[in-house]
Scaffold this active site. Structure first.
Site, PDB file in Angstrom:
ATOM      1  N   ASN A  10      22.401  45.798  30.661  1.00  0.00           N
ATOM      2  CA  ASN A  10      21.485  46.388  32.261  1.00  0.00           C
ATOM      3  C   ASN A  10      22.389  47.264  32.754  1.00  0.00           C
ATOM      4  O   ASN A  10      23.289  47.289  33.499  1.00  0.00           O
ATOM      5  CB  ASN A  10      21.411  45.561  32.931  1.00  0.00           C
ATOM      6  CG  ASN A  10      20.362  45.710  34.509  1.00  0.00           C
ATOM      7  OD1 ASN A  10      20.321  46.880  33.852  1.00  0.00           O
ATOM      8  ND2 ASN A  10      19.394  45.550  35.181  1.00  0.00           N
ATOM      9  N   LYS A  12      22.074  49.542  35.152  1.00  0.00           N
ATOM     10  CA  LYS A  12      22.148  49.613  36.318  1.00  0.00           C
ATOM     11  C   LYS A  12      21.291  51.597  36.829  1.00  0.00           C
ATOM     12  O   LYS A  12      21.629  52.164  35.676  1.00  0.00           O
ATOM     13  CB  LYS A  12      22.561  48.659  37.471  1.00  0.00           C
ATOM     14  CG  LYS A  12      22.748  47.105  36.941  1.00  0.00           C
ATOM     15  CD  LYS A  12      22.831  46.144  37.972  1.00  0.00           C
ATOM     16  CE  LYS A  12      23.114  45.047  37.320  1.00  0.00           C
ATOM     17  NZ  LYS A  12      23.406  44.141  37.930  1.00  0.00           N
TER      18      LYS A  12
HETATM   19  O1  G3H Z   1      21.039  42.273  35.092  1.00  0.00           O
HETATM   20  C1  G3H Z   1      21.491  41.966  35.034  1.00  0.00           C
HETATM   21  C2  G3H Z   1      23.106  41.455  35.979  1.00  0.00           C
HETATM   22  O2  G3H Z   1      22.024  41.717  36.793  1.00  0.00           O
HETATM   23  C3  G3H Z   1      24.237  40.669  35.692  1.00  0.00           C
HETATM   24  O3  G3H Z   1      24.650  41.592  36.212  1.00  0.00           O
HETATM   25  O4  G3H Z   1      26.970  41.205  34.382  1.00  0.00           O
HETATM   26  O5  G3H Z   1      26.785  42.783  36.657  1.00  0.00           O
HETATM   27  O6  G3H Z   1      26.221  40.263  37.125  1.00  0.00           O
HETATM   28  P1  G3H Z   1      26.261  41.443  36.027  1.00  0.00           P
END
Ligand code: G3H
Length: 249
Positions: A10, A12
């Protein structure tokens, strides 16, 4: 019943065109276990979906990070499930904790979104998870059960659903759940599915873990019997994402 390991990245709200091309090029050059062993899905921001889809190796797939709850129309700023299908995007992430917390997406709204996306032919990575306060007050299972129930109330077919358990306190914090903590919740979730949806669904639905997964901690987590893969945030933007994919074996 065997469940194929699933690794989602992801991205983001990150990336420029050049950065996205670089990540894709790293993935395209990587030697990873075959598609029979691991399913890999990367989720760039909406604006890069088509670019990534056009450049990405054919054994990896793409996911959107959200879609609208109903048919498109006068909903400024939203992207509909129909549009994703039209672009050939097979997957969508729904109910991520950042959207639940920052955009006030309720359990019921998330359930409606999952149902609508499935009805349009998308596959869904449905996210659930408790906050630190909820964990410390001992309500982890009741929170994730309620989040799962809101989805279960709206759908009948789980074939195209991957359930992502992402404790909010582990997301982006560097504080990963221990393998035992992840296994405990995944096992309880599978039990919940078995008792409330059906034994077949419980046995076949992939339950993946997300929250500060990286190249160093993925192996031990992947070794847990009810951890069927990962949803990776920060580390999915880095070359170590390849190591996480390799933890499938
Ligand atoms: O979608 C993924 C999660 O929000 C995990 O994010 O791996 O940066 O903690 P992270």
């Amino acid at each position: 019943m065997s469940r194929k390991f699933f690794v989602g990245g992801n991205w983001k709200c990150n990336g420029t065109t050049e950065e996205v091309k670089k990540i894709v090029s790293t993935l395209n050059e990587a030697e990873v276990p075959s598609h029979d062993v691991v399913e890999v899905v990367v989720s760039p921001p909406f604006v890069f979906l088509t670019l990534v889809k056009s450049l990405l190796r054919s054994d990896f797939h793409v996911a959107a990070q959200n879609c609208w709850v109903r048919k498109g129309g006068a909903f400024t700023g939203e992207v509909s499930a129909e549009m994703l299908v039209n672009l050939g995007i097979p997957w969508v992430i729904i109910g991520h904790s950042e959207r639940r917390a920052l955009l006030n997406e309720s359990n019921e709204f998330v359930g409606d979104k999952v149902a609508y996306a499935l009805s349009q032919g998308l596959k869904v990575i449905a996210c659930i998870g408790e906050t630190l306060e909820q964990r410390e007050s001992g309500s982890t299972m009741s929170v994730v059960a309620a989040q799962t129930k809101a989805i279960a109330d709206k759908i009948t077919n789980w074939d195209n659903v991957v359930l992502a358990y992402e404790p909010v306190w582990a997301i982006g914090t560097g504080k990963v759940a221990t393998p035992a903590q992840a296994q405990e919740v995944h096992c309880e979730l599978r039990k919940w599915l078995s008792e409330n949806v059906g034994a077949d669904v419980a046995a076949s639905t992939r339950i993946i873990y997300g929250g500060s997964v990286n190249g160093a901690n993925c192996q031990e987590l992947a070794g847990q019997p009810d951890v069927d893969g990962f949803l990776v945030g920060g580390a999915s933007l880095k070359p170590e994402f390849v190591d996480i994919i390799k933890s499938a074996t």
